[in-house]
Design a protein around this motif. Structure first.
Motif, PDB file in Angstrom:
ATOM      1  N   ILE A  64      -5.442   9.022   3.298  1.00 50.86           N
ATOM      2  CA  ILE A  64      -5.346   7.830   2.454  1.00 50.86           C
ATOM      3  C   ILE A  64      -4.001   7.154   2.732  1.00 50.86           C
ATOM      4  CG2 ILE A  64      -4.423   9.185   0.513  1.00 50.86           C
ATOM      5  CD1 ILE A  64      -5.757   7.218  -1.380  1.00 50.86           C
ATOM      6  N   LYS A  65      -4.032   5.827   2.858  1.00 53.86           N
ATOM      7  CA  LYS A  65      -2.812   5.081   3.136  1.00 53.86           C
ATOM      8  C   LYS A  65      -2.484   4.049   2.069  1.00 53.86           C
ATOM      9  CE  LYS A  65      -1.673   7.206   6.849  1.00 53.86           C
ATOM     10  NZ  LYS A  65      -0.422   8.028   6.900  1.00 53.86           N
ATOM     11  N   GLY A  66      -3.338   3.944   1.064  1.00 51.06           N
ATOM     12  CA  GLY A  66      -3.073   3.010  -0.024  1.00 51.06           C
ATOM     13  C   GLY A  66      -4.218   3.026  -1.009  1.00 51.06           C
ATOM     14  N   TYR A  67      -3.932   2.622  -2.236  1.00 54.12           N
ATOM     15  CA  TYR A  67      -4.982   2.516  -3.248  1.00 54.12           C
ATOM     16  C   TYR A  67      -4.486   1.617  -4.376  1.00 54.12           C
ATOM     17  CZ  TYR A  67      -2.234   6.133  -5.698  1.00 54.12           C
ATOM     18  OH  TYR A  67      -1.223   6.843  -6.312  1.00 54.12           O
ATOM     19  N   ASP A  68      -5.396   0.806  -4.883  1.00 56.75           N
ATOM     20  CA  ASP A  68      -5.129  -0.055  -6.023  1.00 56.75           C
ATOM     21  C   ASP A  68      -6.473  -0.439  -6.621  1.00 56.75           C
ATOM     22  OD1 ASP A  68      -6.179  -2.058  -4.349  1.00 56.75           O
ATOM     23  OD2 ASP A  68      -4.199  -2.806  -3.774  1.00 56.75           O
ATOM     24  N   GLU A  69      -6.494  -1.458  -7.454  1.00 56.84           N
ATOM     25  CA  GLU A  69      -7.734  -1.839  -8.121  1.00 56.84           C
ATOM     26  C   GLU A  69      -8.795  -2.334  -7.140  1.00 56.84           C
ATOM     27  OE1 GLU A  69      -5.086  -5.254  -7.640  1.00 56.84           O
ATOM     28  OE2 GLU A  69      -4.825  -3.256  -8.543  1.00 56.84           O
ATOM     29  N   ARG A  70      -8.399  -2.652  -5.917  1.00 55.81           N
ATOM     30  CA  ARG A  70      -9.372  -3.100  -4.910  1.00 55.81           C
ATOM     31  C   ARG A  70     -10.073  -1.932  -4.230  1.00 55.81           C
ATOM     32  NH1 ARG A  70      -5.733  -6.427  -1.011  1.00 55.81           N
ATOM     33  NH2 ARG A  70      -4.398  -4.616  -1.507  1.00 55.81           N
ATOM     34  N   GLY A  71      -9.446  -0.757  -4.191  1.00 54.65           N
ATOM     35  CA  GLY A  71     -10.092   0.392  -3.586  1.00 54.65           C
ATOM     36  C   GLY A  71      -9.143   1.317  -2.846  1.00 54.65           C
ATOM     37  N   ILE A  72      -9.733   2.199  -2.028  1.00 55.26           N
ATOM     38  CA  ILE A  72      -9.023   3.241  -1.294  1.00 55.26           C
ATOM     39  C   ILE A  72      -8.958   2.841   0.173  1.00 55.26           C
ATOM     40  CG2 ILE A  72      -8.946   5.697  -0.753  1.00 55.26           C
ATOM     41  CD1 ILE A  72      -8.879   5.142  -3.756  1.00 55.26           C
ATOM     42  N   TRP A  74      -7.787   3.484   4.317  1.00 55.68           N
ATOM     43  CA  TRP A  74      -7.383   4.343   5.426  1.00 55.68           C
ATOM     44  C   TRP A  74      -7.486   3.520   6.712  1.00 55.68           C
ATOM     45  CZ3 TRP A  74     -12.103   4.400   3.141  1.00 55.68           C
ATOM     46  CH2 TRP A  74     -13.236   4.275   3.964  1.00 55.68           C
ATOM     47  N   TYR A  75      -6.941   4.054   7.808  1.00 57.29           N
ATOM     48  CA  TYR A  75      -6.924   3.343   9.081  1.00 57.29           C
ATOM     49  C   TYR A  75      -7.499   4.226  10.185  1.00 57.29           C
ATOM     50  CZ  TYR A  75      -4.022  -0.075   6.729  1.00 57.29           C
ATOM     51  OH  TYR A  75      -3.573  -1.039   5.863  1.00 57.29           O
ATOM     52  N   THR A  76      -8.161   3.570  11.154  1.00 58.80           N
ATOM     53  CA  THR A  76      -8.810   4.341  12.210  1.00 58.80           C
ATOM     54  C   THR A  76      -9.239   3.410  13.339  1.00 58.80           C
ATOM     55  OG1 THR A  76     -10.497   6.023  12.650  1.00 58.80           O
ATOM     56  CG2 THR A  76     -11.147   4.166  11.272  1.00 58.80           C
ATOM     57  N   ASN A  77      -9.920   3.991  14.314  1.00 62.93           N
ATOM     58  CA  ASN A  77     -10.481   3.248  15.438  1.00 62.93           C
ATOM     59  C   ASN A  77     -11.838   2.689  15.026  1.00 62.93           C
ATOM     60  OD1 ASN A  77     -11.914   2.655  17.926  1.00 62.93           O
ATOM     61  ND2 ASN A  77     -10.350   3.846  19.004  1.00 62.93           N
ATOM     62  N   TYR A  78     -12.009   1.375  15.100  1.00 60.73           N
ATOM     63  CA  TYR A  78     -13.267   0.754  14.697  1.00 60.73           C
ATOM     64  C   TYR A  78     -14.433   1.157  15.607  1.00 60.73           C
ATOM     65  CZ  TYR A  78     -10.605  -2.486  11.687  1.00 60.73           C
ATOM     66  OH  TYR A  78      -9.801  -3.044  10.722  1.00 60.73           O
ATOM     67  N   TRP A 170      -8.642  -1.350  16.372  1.00 56.28           N
ATOM     68  CA  TRP A 170      -7.998  -0.416  15.437  1.00 56.28           C
ATOM     69  C   TRP A 170      -7.569  -1.183  14.186  1.00 56.28           C
ATOM     70  CZ3 TRP A 170      -3.724   0.516  12.571  1.00 56.28           C
ATOM     71  CH2 TRP A 170      -3.437   1.837  12.215  1.00 56.28           C
ATOM     72  N   GLY A 171      -7.817  -0.578  13.008  1.00 57.77           N
ATOM     73  CA  GLY A 171      -7.394  -1.219  11.778  1.00 57.77           C
ATOM     74  C   GLY A 171      -7.847  -0.449  10.555  1.00 57.77           C
ATOM     75  N   GLY A 172      -7.800  -1.119   9.420  1.00 59.71           N
ATOM     76  CA  GLY A 172      -8.043  -0.438   8.151  1.00 59.71           C
ATOM     77  C   GLY A 172      -9.404  -0.703   7.557  1.00 59.71           C
TER      78      GLY A 172
END
Length: 211
Positions: A64-72, A74-78, A170-172
């Motif tokens: 996990i790289k972030g979380y807020d009211e929008r969701g959870i 993470w980042y990876t290879n698309y 690559w992205g989130g």
């Protein structure tokens, strides 16, 4: 020892309807911070489950790289297996297992890519070798050996030097929760298990499930 004889009595904590928070994101934040403060190994590790076009599920551990009211987030290879599966079926599930605290959090929802700006910002915050690694690894593809990765890393390192751009592949991702479950181990296998689901008028319905 027979593996069927391995057992543990869960007795560290409890989770009640009255003591849990009404907002599942706040309950998650509380538990995650407690896992971090308790020095649980890799408290940010979560299992991601996706389903392919063949209807076969697959799982892997991501961070996990972030979380807020929008969701959870993470980042990876698309172009990895999970990326291809999410492109065809955007529904996924996440699970955190903090063994030392005898706790599990399960989250289900729909997934979308984060903005290019968010992906760029996180990519450029990563260590240099990790940024080069995003270029070097054709994730989920068959390769002849580790030498392929080493050669790719050398090639892209020489090409980009200290300023590798974010690869277009690559992205989130962000999972928007449609259901949360919080599980607290209890004695005699009578575990606490609370489920949160959205209410039509706003807010969350909190229900106890049998363990």
């Amino acid at each position: 020892m027979n593996i069927a004889d391995l057992r543990k009595s869960y007795e560290k904590a409890e989770l009640s309807e009255t003591d849990s928070l009404a907002d599942p994101l706040k309950q998650f934040d509380l538990w995650l911070q407690q896992a971090i403060q308790g020095q649980v190994p890799e408290p940010n590790a979560m299992t991601l489950a996706t389903v392919g076009s063949d209807l076969r599920p697959s799982t892997r551990v991501v961070l996990i790289k972030g979380y807020d009211e929008r969701g959870i987030v993470w980042y990876t290879n698309y172009e990895s297996r999970k990326g291809r599966e999410l492109a065809g079926n955007p529904f996924a599930a996440l699970q955190f297992h903090w063994v030392e605290l005898e706790r599990v959090v399960r989250i289900e929802g729909v997934v979308e890519k984060v903005s290019d700006e968010e992906s760029d910002a996180y990519f450029h915050s990563r260590p240099l070798d990790s940024r080069i690694g995003a270029w070097a690894s054709p994730q989920s593809e068959v390769i002849e050996g580790r030498g392929v990765l080493v050669a790719n890393a050398a090639k892209f390192g020489a090409k980009f030097l200290l300023q590798p751009p974010r690869p277009p592949h690559w992205g989130g991702y962000r999972l928007k929760p449609e259901q949360w479950q919080f599980w607290q181990g209890r004695k005699s296998r009578l575990h606490d298990r609370l489920r949160y689901t959205p209410q039509a008028g706003g807010g969350w319905r909190r229900e106890r499930l049998a363990p």
